[in-house]
Design a protein around this motif. Structure first.
Motif, PDB file in Angstrom:
ATOM      1  N   ILE A  92       0.787  -1.261   0.068  1.00 53.25           N
ATOM      2  CA  ILE A  92       0.069  -0.057  -0.077  1.00 53.25           C
ATOM      3  C   ILE A  92       0.957   1.096   0.194  1.00 53.25           C
ATOM      4  CG2 ILE A  92      -1.614   1.195   1.291  1.00 53.25           C
ATOM      5  CD1 ILE A  92      -2.688  -1.199   2.300  1.00 53.25           C
ATOM      6  N   ARG A  93       1.786   1.287   0.922  1.00 55.17           N
ATOM      7  CA  ARG A  93       2.877   2.441   0.908  1.00 55.17           C
ATOM      8  C   ARG A  93       3.443   2.572  -0.480  1.00 55.17           C
ATOM      9  NH1 ARG A  93       7.833   2.965   1.309  1.00 55.17           N
ATOM     10  NH2 ARG A  93       8.327   0.773   1.625  1.00 55.17           N
ATOM     11  N   GLN A  94       3.954   1.578  -0.899  1.00 54.76           N
ATOM     12  CA  GLN A  94       4.526   1.673  -2.436  1.00 54.76           C
ATOM     13  C   GLN A  94       3.508   2.302  -3.476  1.00 54.76           C
ATOM     14  OE1 GLN A  94       6.103  -2.313  -3.456  1.00 54.76           O
ATOM     15  NE2 GLN A  94       7.413  -2.198  -1.692  1.00 54.76           N
ATOM     16  N   LYS A  95       2.361   1.883  -3.156  1.00 60.06           N
ATOM     17  CA  LYS A  95       1.271   2.333  -4.282  1.00 60.06           C
ATOM     18  C   LYS A  95       0.902   3.789  -4.072  1.00 60.06           C
ATOM     19  CE  LYS A  95      -2.972   1.134  -6.858  1.00 60.06           C
ATOM     20  NZ  LYS A  95      -4.172   0.361  -6.678  1.00 60.06           N
ATOM     21  N   VAL A  96       0.891   4.131  -2.691  1.00 60.72           N
ATOM     22  CA  VAL A  96       0.771   5.258  -2.400  1.00 60.72           C
ATOM     23  C   VAL A  96       1.869   6.396  -2.942  1.00 60.72           C
ATOM     24  CG1 VAL A  96       0.606   7.267  -0.406  1.00 60.72           C
ATOM     25  CG2 VAL A  96      -0.976   4.988  -0.288  1.00 60.72           C
ATOM     26  N   ILE A 100     -12.872  -0.021   2.761  1.00 59.26           N
ATOM     27  CA  ILE A 100     -13.900  -0.944   2.611  1.00 59.26           C
ATOM     28  C   ILE A 100     -13.759  -1.971   1.684  1.00 59.26           C
ATOM     29  CG2 ILE A 100     -15.770   1.016   2.741  1.00 59.26           C
ATOM     30  CD1 ILE A 100     -16.005   1.077  -0.310  1.00 59.26           C
ATOM     31  N   PRO A 101     -14.457  -3.239   1.657  1.00 60.74           N
ATOM     32  CA  PRO A 101     -14.106  -4.415   0.985  1.00 60.74           C
ATOM     33  C   PRO A 101     -13.954  -3.626  -0.593  1.00 60.74           C
ATOM     34  CG  PRO A 101     -15.796  -4.860   2.425  1.00 60.74           C
ATOM     35  CD  PRO A 101     -15.767  -3.338   2.463  1.00 60.74           C
ATOM     36  N   GLY A 102     -12.778  -4.335  -1.111  1.00 55.99           N
ATOM     37  CA  GLY A 102     -12.322  -3.802  -2.556  1.00 55.99           C
ATOM     38  C   GLY A 102     -11.066  -3.196  -2.551  1.00 55.99           C
ATOM     39  N   GLY A 103     -10.894  -2.337  -1.297  1.00 58.16           N
ATOM     40  CA  GLY A 103      -9.958  -1.533  -1.292  1.00 58.16           C
ATOM     41  C   GLY A 103     -10.162  -0.242  -1.512  1.00 58.16           C
ATOM     42  N   ASP A 104     -11.109   0.280  -1.697  1.00 55.44           N
ATOM     43  CA  ASP A 104     -11.469   1.593  -1.726  1.00 55.44           C
ATOM     44  C   ASP A 104     -11.335   2.409  -0.511  1.00 55.44           C
ATOM     45  OD1 ASP A 104     -12.337   1.670  -4.563  1.00 55.44           O
ATOM     46  OD2 ASP A 104     -14.351   1.101  -4.026  1.00 55.44           O
ATOM     47  N   VAL A 105     -10.752   3.504  -0.725  1.00 57.51           N
ATOM     48  CA  VAL A 105     -10.286   4.617   0.762  1.00 57.51           C
ATOM     49  C   VAL A 105     -11.744   5.561   0.973  1.00 57.51           C
ATOM     50  CG1 VAL A 105      -8.994   6.336   1.529  1.00 57.51           C
ATOM     51  CG2 VAL A 105      -8.160   4.376   0.051  1.00 57.51           C
ATOM     52  N   ILE A 106     -12.075   5.330   2.248  1.00 56.33           N
ATOM     53  CA  ILE A 106     -13.216   6.274   2.544  1.00 56.33           C
ATOM     54  C   ILE A 106     -12.766   7.337   3.520  1.00 56.33           C
ATOM     55  CG2 ILE A 106     -14.944   4.337   2.408  1.00 56.33           C
ATOM     56  CD1 ILE A 106     -14.780   4.322   5.513  1.00 56.33           C
ATOM     57  N   ASP A 107     -11.622   7.142   3.929  1.00 59.16           N
ATOM     58  CA  ASP A 107     -10.684   8.207   4.585  1.00 59.16           C
ATOM     59  C   ASP A 107      -9.407   8.154   4.691  1.00 59.16           C
ATOM     60  OD1 ASP A 107     -10.846  10.637   6.246  1.00 59.16           O
ATOM     61  OD2 ASP A 107     -10.657   9.558   8.146  1.00 59.16           O
ATOM     62  N   ALA A 108      -8.701   9.193   4.755  1.00 58.72           N
ATOM     63  CA  ALA A 108      -7.043   9.067   4.985  1.00 58.72           C
ATOM     64  C   ALA A 108      -6.671  10.212   5.601  1.00 58.72           C
ATOM     65  CB  ALA A 108      -6.410   9.035   3.539  1.00 58.72           C
ATOM     66  N   GLU A 130      -1.867  12.520   1.833  1.00 59.52           N
ATOM     67  CA  GLU A 130      -3.211  12.201   2.062  1.00 59.52           C
ATOM     68  C   GLU A 130      -3.989  12.085   0.552  1.00 59.52           C
ATOM     69  OE1 GLU A 130      -4.950  15.158   4.460  1.00 59.52           O
ATOM     70  OE2 GLU A 130      -4.270  14.282   6.493  1.00 59.52           O
ATOM     71  N   ARG A 131      -3.514  13.036  -0.297  1.00 58.82           N
ATOM     72  CA  ARG A 131      -4.069  12.886  -1.566  1.00 58.82           C
ATOM     73  C   ARG A 131      -3.654  11.892  -2.285  1.00 58.82           C
ATOM     74  NH1 ARG A 131      -3.018  18.621  -1.361  1.00 58.82           N
ATOM     75  NH2 ARG A 131      -1.092  18.093  -2.536  1.00 58.82           N
ATOM     76  N   ALA A 132      -2.358  11.504  -2.026  1.00 58.89           N
ATOM     77  CA  ALA A 132      -1.842  10.245  -2.737  1.00 58.89           C
ATOM     78  C   ALA A 132      -2.351   9.034  -2.168  1.00 58.89           C
ATOM     79  CB  ALA A 132      -0.223  10.350  -2.532  1.00 58.89           C
ATOM     80  N   THR A 133      -2.753   9.112  -1.039  1.00 55.38           N
ATOM     81  CA  THR A 133      -3.465   7.965  -0.503  1.00 55.38           C
ATOM     82  C   THR A 133      -4.971   7.510  -1.146  1.00 55.38           C
ATOM     83  OG1 THR A 133      -2.237   7.976   1.664  1.00 55.38           O
ATOM     84  CG2 THR A 133      -4.073   6.669   1.562  1.00 55.38           C
ATOM     85  N   PRO A 167      -8.045   1.618  -5.956  1.00 55.37           N
ATOM     86  CA  PRO A 167      -8.368   0.704  -4.623  1.00 55.37           C
ATOM     87  C   PRO A 167      -6.753   0.094  -4.273  1.00 55.37           C
ATOM     88  CG  PRO A 167      -8.815  -0.491  -6.705  1.00 55.37           C
ATOM     89  CD  PRO A 167      -8.632   0.978  -7.227  1.00 55.37           C
ATOM     90  N   LEU A 168      -6.696   0.079  -2.936  1.00 54.83           N
ATOM     91  CA  LEU A 168      -5.571  -0.156  -2.585  1.00 54.83           C
ATOM     92  C   LEU A 168      -5.419  -1.758  -2.545  1.00 54.83           C
ATOM     93  CD1 LEU A 168      -5.238   2.022   0.683  1.00 54.83           C
ATOM     94  CD2 LEU A 168      -4.087   2.462  -1.621  1.00 54.83           C
ATOM     95  N   PRO A 169      -4.145  -2.668  -2.501  1.00 55.36           N
ATOM     96  CA  PRO A 169      -3.956  -4.017  -2.693  1.00 55.36           C
ATOM     97  C   PRO A 169      -4.557  -4.383  -1.159  1.00 55.36           C
ATOM     98  CG  PRO A 169      -2.057  -2.884  -2.339  1.00 55.36           C
ATOM     99  CD  PRO A 169      -2.829  -1.718  -2.731  1.00 55.36           C
ATOM    100  N   LEU A 170      -5.453  -5.531  -1.313  1.00 53.97           N
ATOM    101  CA  LEU A 170      -5.837  -6.322  -0.151  1.00 53.97           C
ATOM    102  C   LEU A 170      -5.752  -7.890  -0.362  1.00 53.97           C
ATOM    103  CD1 LEU A 170      -9.029  -4.386   0.844  1.00 53.97           C
ATOM    104  CD2 LEU A 170      -6.881  -4.300   1.864  1.00 53.97           C
TER     105      LEU A 170
END
Length: 282
Positions: free
Chosen positions: A199-203, A226-234, A250-253, A258-261
């Motif tokens: 996740i940090r690498q993708k951010v 949320i399930p699927g990796g979508d970000v609802i808050d950073a 925060e914007r990059a996150t 979707p983040l890897p899960l």
């Protein structure tokens, strides 16, 4: 004879008196005969005769009085005897009456006592039967109580064994679940650590460096997924001290969604909220 039996003294005196009277007249007749031979003055003879009759009358009256007195005394004695006899008869009658009353009273007392004894016997018999019935009921109740207690004890023992077995099964299940949970947590921690780097690498790949010198800047980001990796808050929870740098992370996150899960849905609970350290170039 009846007069002689009742008044013997008076009859004897009367007979003696009449004998004396007859003798007196006979003696007087002899005297009168002699006086005819040798006559005496008439006056003296009459006078002597009168005197003798007075004495005889007096004596007769005296005897009569004595006889009357004795008769009255005898009558009084007989009346007294009769009175005593009547009193004795009355006393005997009263005594017989009292004896009869006493006999009746004793008979009544005896009958009452017999009735009381019979009633007492019946009462005692009833009390005995009642006591025996009560004792039987008590024994039956005690037997039922012992049987009930035995059943309850057996049921409690069975329930205790079942409870112990259930608790043992629950403990074993809990131990298994705990072991599984610990194993899952270990795997989750390993997965979180592994996926946090991804996740940090993708951010970082989606991060745009803000203007200015950022040498040595870093921060800690908390991200909610949320399930699927979508970000609802950073949100940066440990600031770098540079607001532009923090907002860029925060914007990059958010942009990296979707983040890897992991593919296992059960692992998602460990990825709902993640924290990762961000430092460019690491």
């Amino acid at each position: 004879m009846d007069l002689f039996k009742k008044y013997p003294v008076a009859v004897i005196l009367s007979v003696v008196f009449h004998l004396l009277l007859v003798a007196f007249f006979m003696f007087s007749a002899d005297i009168f005969s002699e006086k005819k031979i040798n006559p005496k003055p008439t006056v003296n003879v009459v006078k002597a005769t009168v005197i003798d009759e007075s004495k005889i009358k007096a004596e007769a009256e005296k005897l009569k009085n004595i006889e009357n007195k004795k008769r009255l005394q005898e009558q009084a004695r007989l009346n007294e005897i009769k009175k005593k006899r009547l009193a004795e008869e009355k006393r005997i009658a009263d005594l017989k009456k009292q004896q009869e009353l006493q006999k009746q009273k004793l008979a009544k007392q005896k009958a009452d006592e017999a009735a009381r004894q019979a009633k007492l016997k019946e009462k005692n018999l009833l009390a005995k039967k009642k006591a025996e019935a009560a004792e039987k009921k008590k024994q039956a109740d005690e037997k039922k109580k012992r049987e009930r207690l035995a059943r309850e004890k057996a049921e409690k023992l069975k329930a205790a064994k079942e409870k112990a077995a259930k608790e043992q099964a629950q403990r074993e299940q809990a131990l298994r679940e705990l072991a599984a949970q610990e194993e899952q947590e270990i795997r989750a921690q390993e997965a979180v650590a592994s996926y946090t780097d991804l996740i940090r690498q993708k951010v970082e790949r989606n991060w745009i460096q803000p203007p200015g010198d950022i040498t040595g800047l870093d921060c800690v980001v908390r991200v909610r997924l949320i399930p699927g990796g979508d970000v609802i808050d950073a949100q940066v929870i440990k600031s770098s001290g540079n607001a532009l740098f923090d907002r860029s992370v925060e914007r990059a996150t958010r942009k990296a969604a979707p983040l890897p899960l992991p593919n296992d849905p059960k692992m998602f609970n460990f990825f709902r909220t993640l924290e990762f350290y961000f430092r460019p170039g690491d």
